[in-house]
Design an enzyme around this catalytic site. Structure first.
Site, PDB file in Angstrom:
ATOM      1  CG  ASP A  31      -2.229   0.741   0.944  1.00 34.76           C
ATOM      2  OD1 ASP A  31      -3.285   0.082   0.875  1.00 34.76           O
ATOM      3  OD2 ASP A  31      -2.199   1.985   0.774  1.00 34.76           O
ATOM      4  CG  ASP A  47       2.045   5.292  -6.358  1.00 37.00           C
ATOM      5  OD1 ASP A  47       1.212   4.678  -7.049  1.00 37.00           O
ATOM      6  OD2 ASP A  47       2.037   6.527  -6.206  1.00 37.00           O
ATOM      7  CG  LEU A  67      -7.756  -6.159  -2.909  1.00 35.85           C
ATOM      8  CD1 LEU A  67      -7.707  -6.362  -1.392  1.00 35.85           C
ATOM      9  CD2 LEU A  67      -9.097  -6.654  -3.448  1.00 35.85           C
ATOM     10  N   GLY A  69      -6.297   1.218  -5.458  1.00 38.79           N
ATOM     11  CA  GLY A  69      -6.940   2.250  -6.279  1.00 38.79           C
ATOM     12  C   GLY A  69      -8.079   2.909  -5.535  1.00 38.79           C
ATOM     13  CB  SER A  71     -12.893   2.163  -3.000  1.00 35.01           C
ATOM     14  OG  SER A  71     -13.039   3.118  -1.973  1.00 35.01           O
ATOM     15  CG  ASN A 108     -22.061  -2.677  -7.787  1.00 37.09           C
ATOM     16  OD1 ASN A 108     -22.859  -1.751  -8.008  1.00 37.09           O
ATOM     17  ND2 ASN A 108     -21.289  -2.671  -6.703  1.00 37.09           N
ATOM     18  CG  HIS A 109     -20.436   1.117  -8.788  1.00 38.83           C
ATOM     19  ND1 HIS A 109     -21.728   1.579  -8.692  1.00 38.83           N
ATOM     20  CD2 HIS A 109     -20.075   0.721  -7.535  1.00 38.83           C
ATOM     21  CE1 HIS A 109     -22.133   1.496  -7.430  1.00 38.83           C
ATOM     22  NE2 HIS A 109     -21.145   0.969  -6.707  1.00 38.83           N
ATOM     23  CE1 TYR A 133     -14.051   2.222  -7.760  1.00 35.79           C
ATOM     24  CE2 TYR A 133     -16.443   2.016  -7.912  1.00 35.79           C
ATOM     25  CZ  TYR A 133     -15.228   1.544  -7.454  1.00 35.79           C
ATOM     26  OH  TYR A 133     -15.179   0.408  -6.694  1.00 35.79           O
ATOM     27  CB  SER A 162     -22.212  -3.631  -0.586  1.00 31.92           C
ATOM     28  OG  SER A 162     -23.021  -3.099  -1.622  1.00 31.92           O
TER      29      SER A 162
HETATM   30  C1  15L Z   1     -18.093  -0.034  -4.719  1.00 32.32           C
HETATM   31  O1  15L Z   1     -17.512  -0.327  -5.764  1.00 32.32           O
HETATM   32  C2  15L Z   1     -17.445   0.821  -3.690  1.00 32.32           C
HETATM   33  O2  15L Z   1     -16.060   0.612  -3.641  1.00 32.32           O
HETATM   34  C3  15L Z   1     -18.035   0.632  -2.318  1.00 32.32           C
HETATM   35  O3  15L Z   1     -17.641   1.711  -1.525  1.00 32.32           O
HETATM   36  C4  15L Z   1     -19.566   0.514  -2.329  1.00 32.32           C
HETATM   37  O4  15L Z   1     -20.117   1.737  -2.613  1.00 32.32           O
HETATM   38  C5  15L Z   1     -20.000  -0.533  -3.324  1.00 32.32           C
HETATM   39  O5  15L Z   1     -19.405  -0.348  -4.590  1.00 32.32           O
HETATM   40  C6  15L Z   1     -21.524  -0.633  -3.490  1.00 32.32           C
HETATM   41  O6  15L Z   1     -22.019  -0.599  -4.622  1.00 32.32           O
HETATM   42  O7  15L Z   1     -22.195  -0.786  -2.482  1.00 32.32           O
END
Ligand code: 15L
Length: 267
Positions: A31, A47, A67, A69, A71, A108-109, A133, A162
Site C-alpha cells: 500500500d 505506489d 485491490l 486504487g 474505491s 458492480n459499478h 470509477y 458491497s
Molecule cells: C463499490 O464499488 C465501492 O467501492 C463501495 O464503496 C460501495 O459503494 C460498493 O461499490 C456498493 O455498490 O455498495
C-alpha cells in the site's frame, strides 16, 4: 505460496488479511500507507503506479490480488492515473516477472446502469459504467482480458457488490458480499484457470445477480444479508425494486447528482 495484495490498507484488504492467512502462505501487503506485518505477512510501502517498485514487489510472488486504487468516484485525472494506469502497471509488472495468477477487484459499478428486470442479472454483462470509477473497472476487466489472451495469464475479475462487515442499508440486503464470502471468492479465483468475470455477492435472499459463474469456479457463498433485514427495514423502509436507487445495479452511483462535479463541490 506468496500472494501480493495491493491496496492492503483499504477496506476490503483489511477485512481479507486475517481471512486469507494460511499455513505455508505468505501475504505480501502493499500500500502507499505503511503497514505493519503480522505473522505470515510481509509489508511493502509502494505506489501501484511505480513500475520499478511494482516489479520489485513481485519478487517471489505466485499470485496477485489487486485491490489498490480509488474505491469511489474521483476526478478523471485521478481515476486515470491511479485506477487505470495503476492496473496496467500491476499487470505489466506481473507479466515481466512471470506471475501467472491475478485476481482483479472490479465492481458492480462497471455495469451500474444495467436495469433490474424480472430475472437475475447474468454474468458477463456488457459494460455499462455509472461513473468514471465504473469506467476504470471496465478498463481493469479489459486489461485483464488482454493479459489473459496475449500472455496466457490466469485472470479473474470480481464484480464486487458491497463488501463490508455487515450490510449498511437496504440495497445491501441484495448486494452484500460478506467478508467471509469475499475470502471464499478470492480463494476460488486464485485457483481458477483462464479468464472469468464473476459477481462478488453473498447468497443473499434478495440477491438479483447471478452466482452461476462464481459457482463454476468453485465459489460457494455461505452468508445471507437477510439476518439484518428487520433492523435495516425498520430504519430505512422496505426497498422498492422499481424505484431509484434500487432499480439499477449501481444504486445511488446512478443518481442524477452523483457525478464528480457534485462530489467535489459538495453541491
Ligand atoms: C463499490 O464499488 C465501492 O467501492 C463501495 O464503496 C460501495 O459503494 C460498493 O461499490 C456498493 O455498490 O455498495
Amino acid at each position: 505460496m506468496r500472494i501480493l495484495m495491493t491496496g492492503a490498507a483499504g477496506g476490503v484488504g483489511t477485512l481479507l488479511r486475517p481471512r486469507l492467512a494460511r499455513e505455508g502462505r505468505v501475504l505480501r501487503l502493499l500500500d502507499v500507507v505503511p503497514l505493519e506485518a503480522g505473522p505470515g505477512e510481509e509489508a511493502v510501502t509502494a505506489d501501484i503506479t511505480d513500475p520499478e517498485a511494482m516489479e520489485a514487489a513481485m519478487d517471489g510472488v505466485d499470485a496477485v490480488l489487486h485491490l489498490g486504487g480509488h474505491s469511489v468516484e474521483q476526478p478523471w485525472a485521478d481515476i486515470l492515473q491511479i485506477n487505470i494506469n495503476g492496473t496496467y502497471v500491476v499487470l505489466e509488472a506481473a507479466r515481466r516477472t512471470g506471475v501467472r495468477h491475478v485476481v482483479l477487484a472490479s465492481s458492480n459499478h462497471a455495469v451500474g446502469f444495467f436495469p433490474r428486470g424480472e430475472d437475475e442479472a447474468p454474468d458477463y454483462l456488457f459494460p455499462r459504467p455509472d461513473t468514471f470509477y465504473g469506467v476504470s473497472k471496465v478498463t481493469k476487466e479489459a486489461l485483464g482480458s488482454l493479459y489473459h489472451d496475449r500472455y496466457g495469464m490466469h485472470v479473474t475479475c470480481l464484480r464486487i457488490g458491497s463488501c463490508f462487515e455487515r450490510p449498511r442499508d437496504v440495497r445491501m440486503l441484495s448486494t452484500w458480499l460478506s467478508p467471509d464470502d469475499c475470502a471464499r471468492l478470492v480463494e476460488a479465483s486464485l485457483a481458477a484457470g483462464g479468464f472469468h468475470v464473476v459477481w462478488g455477492v453473498s447468497a443473499n435472499t434478495r440477491r438479483w445477480w447471478s452466482l452461476e459463474e462464481g459457482r463454476a469456479i468453485g465459489y460457494e457463498p455461505k452468508d445471507d444479508a437477510e439476518m439484518y433485514a428487520d433492523k435495516l427495514i425498520a430504519e430505512y423502509g422496505e426497498p422498492d425494486p422499481r424505484e431509484s436507487p434500487h432499480s439499477l445495479v449501481g444504486g445511488a452511483f446512478c443518481g442524477p447528482r452523483y457525478d464528480v462535479e457534485n462530489l467535489t463541490t459538495g453541491g
